[in-house]
Write a protein that holds these residues in place. Structure first.
Motif, PDB file in Angstrom:
ATOM      1  N   GLU A   2       1.381  -1.056   0.081  1.00 37.51           N
ATOM      2  CA  GLU A   2       0.136   0.224   0.262  1.00 37.51           C
ATOM      3  C   GLU A   2       1.008   1.534  -0.014  1.00 37.51           C
ATOM      4  OE1 GLU A   2      -3.626   0.100  -0.611  1.00 37.51           O
ATOM      5  OE2 GLU A   2      -3.358  -1.878  -1.087  1.00 37.51           O
ATOM      6  N   ARG A   3       1.762   0.949   0.615  1.00 40.49           N
ATOM      7  CA  ARG A   3       2.979   2.629   0.722  1.00 40.49           C
ATOM      8  C   ARG A   3       3.142   2.610  -0.234  1.00 40.49           C
ATOM      9  NH1 ARG A   3       6.960   2.719   5.410  1.00 40.49           N
ATOM     10  NH2 ARG A   3       7.913   4.813   5.181  1.00 40.49           N
ATOM     11  N   LEU A   4       3.920   1.610  -1.193  1.00 40.85           N
ATOM     12  CA  LEU A   4       4.290   1.853  -2.013  1.00 40.85           C
ATOM     13  C   LEU A   4       4.147   2.514  -3.577  1.00 40.85           C
ATOM     14  CD1 LEU A   4       6.385  -2.128  -2.899  1.00 40.85           C
ATOM     15  CD2 LEU A   4       7.256   0.162  -2.352  1.00 40.85           C
ATOM     16  N   LEU A   5       2.653   2.021  -3.247  1.00 41.99           N
ATOM     17  CA  LEU A   5       1.539   2.802  -3.896  1.00 41.99           C
ATOM     18  C   LEU A   5       1.808   4.336  -3.624  1.00 41.99           C
ATOM     19  CD1 LEU A   5      -1.797   0.574  -4.184  1.00 41.99           C
ATOM     20  CD2 LEU A   5       0.297   1.167  -6.150  1.00 41.99           C
ATOM     21  N   LEU A  21       3.878   5.946  -2.457  1.00 46.20           N
ATOM     22  CA  LEU A  21       4.735   7.014  -2.897  1.00 46.20           C
ATOM     23  C   LEU A  21       5.250   6.998  -4.231  1.00 46.20           C
ATOM     24  CD1 LEU A  21       7.701   4.845  -0.947  1.00 46.20           C
ATOM     25  CD2 LEU A  21       6.572   7.042   0.681  1.00 46.20           C
ATOM     26  N   ILE A  22       4.885   6.960  -5.403  1.00 49.57           N
ATOM     27  CA  ILE A  22       4.605   7.279  -5.954  1.00 49.57           C
ATOM     28  C   ILE A  22       3.433   8.648  -6.854  1.00 49.57           C
ATOM     29  CG2 ILE A  22       5.347   5.077  -6.953  1.00 49.57           C
ATOM     30  CD1 ILE A  22       2.426   5.038  -8.390  1.00 49.57           C
ATOM     31  N   ARG A  23       3.241   9.465  -5.628  1.00 49.12           N
ATOM     32  CA  ARG A  23       1.870   9.747  -5.272  1.00 49.12           C
ATOM     33  C   ARG A  23       2.836  11.023  -5.754  1.00 49.12           C
ATOM     34  NH1 ARG A  23      -3.473   8.530  -2.834  1.00 49.12           N
ATOM     35  NH2 ARG A  23      -4.024   9.200  -4.998  1.00 49.12           N
TER      36      ARG A  23
END
Lengths: 224, 224
Positions: free
Chosen positions: B138-141, B143-145
DNA sequence: CGACCATTTGATATGGATCAAGCGATGTGG
DNA sequence: CCACATCGCTTGATCCATATCAAATGGTCG
């Protein structure tokens, strides 16, 4: 989940891979071998997770499409890797074949029954989950870094997983890499070009990379 | 009066926040209660992981200092959270008390002995690892934001964890938040200022946030 | 009150995104 | 077997979000 009944096709050859996978024998005994064509869906985000998969040949990506249309690749799976382990009843990501692929498919319920009888199987399962977790951790660190650092870390990761000396054959497209690293395809391409210019790598073809200076690459790509 | 006579060294787990983990009663029975002062080290990166911890009061951060000096915060742990679950012999992250804190500390070996006797405990450990993996993904998602999306997602996550209605009390500094989100302290501060200007939040003090429009905040902060 | 530290605010720089075009393989139909 | 279409990749020009550099403000504790 749908099983695509598709006639097997010759794989284009992929480099020899290290098999770091759990419970091979169990998979071998229980698994049905299934062929998937390039870009075929293996399962969809939100579907119930009924099966476990082991890559026999080819490669797989998991991904998620965000509300605004951006795509995030969650992981790449290479021969020997097991995926589809998520807990909770349903898949958090979708999975697709990157190239034509053959997968061993095991019903989750059957596998878990076997795991209950054999502690070493559940241990293997846990190891595979832990491997995913470690990779995700590494990636959390690298996502705060520059484009060059991310691309180099990716190349080193792939080199480590495929362990064919300094030659790395990438089964995935630039777009897949970009969506994995949280960059654009243009930035990935330009970064590779720069690495070639610095004599750190060589591009025999767009999908075949030779690592020319691992020491320096490690310096760039290693976070801690 | 900080007691780090002992340097317990459990592995931190990757999860952004707590792992609602194993057998609380086990902790309660076996744990020694230890006080830590603000900024006291609980364990260091690279030390052997001998203990598991449960936060009784206060808050904890895990972090890693990269080769170039940048700091990445791995997770925040609040009262009730268990950390030190990580796989492998040694800690991948360091852990520090964010504020004065009291922790229940359990020797890993004792805990694992209990797990060997009781299969449900090892099952809990596997569940916790899988849950950590999901949170890391979830956190990886996120971090691209964008900066705004990351900050909003962080506020919603904290609100969900502390569940005191719309009031969120942040135990950590702007620097901690910035290092957690992969942003700079200035960007975090400016983003909060903008959210106030948009009437989405209110800042009663720099550490006390009131969520004024959860529907809109969710729209901004929710990836998939 | 004064010193110190955390936070905010301001001005400018820059890495990577975006918009746009060109190039090189691979495959297909004529 | 070649002409052409397609697809994946690279390269170029410009823009923008966030980093960086710098200073002012606010809060806390002696």
């Amino acid at each position: 989940m749908q099983i695509h009944t598709i006639t097997p096709r010759p794989q284009h050859s992929v480099a020899p891979f290290a098999s770091q996978a759990p419970a091979q024998s169990t998979f071998d005994l229980m698994g049905a071998l299934m062929p998937y064509k390039r870009n075929a869906e293996i399962y969809g985000d939100g579907e119930p997770a009924e099966y476990l998969y082991k890559v026999v040949s080819g490669a797989v990506r998991t991904y998620k499409v965000l509300a605004d249309g951006r795509r995030q690749v969650g992981a790449f799976y290479l021969p020997g890797d097991v995926f589809g382990l998520e807990i909770g009843g349903e898949h958090a990501f979708s999975a697709e074949a990157i190239s034509d692929a053959r997968l061993q498919v095991v019903k989750r319920s059957a596998f878990e029954a076997a795991a209950a009888r054999d502690g070493s199987i559940s241990r293997h399962l846990w190891d595979a989950t832990a491997a995913d977790l470690r990779r995700a951790q590494e990636r959390l660190l690298s996502l705060i870094r520059t484009a060059e650092e991310r691309v180099v870390a990716f190349l080193l990761e792939m080199a480590g997983r495929t362990s064919s000396g300094n030659q790395v054959d990438l089964p995935m497209s630039r777009q897949d890499i970009a969506d994995y690293l949280g960059l654009t395809i243009e930035t990935v391409s330009r970064t590779l070009t720069q690495l070639v210019a610095s004599a750190l790598i060589e591009l025999q073809s767009s999908r075949r990379v030779i690592l020319r200076n691992r020491a320096q690459l490690s310096r760039i790509g290693t976070a801690a």
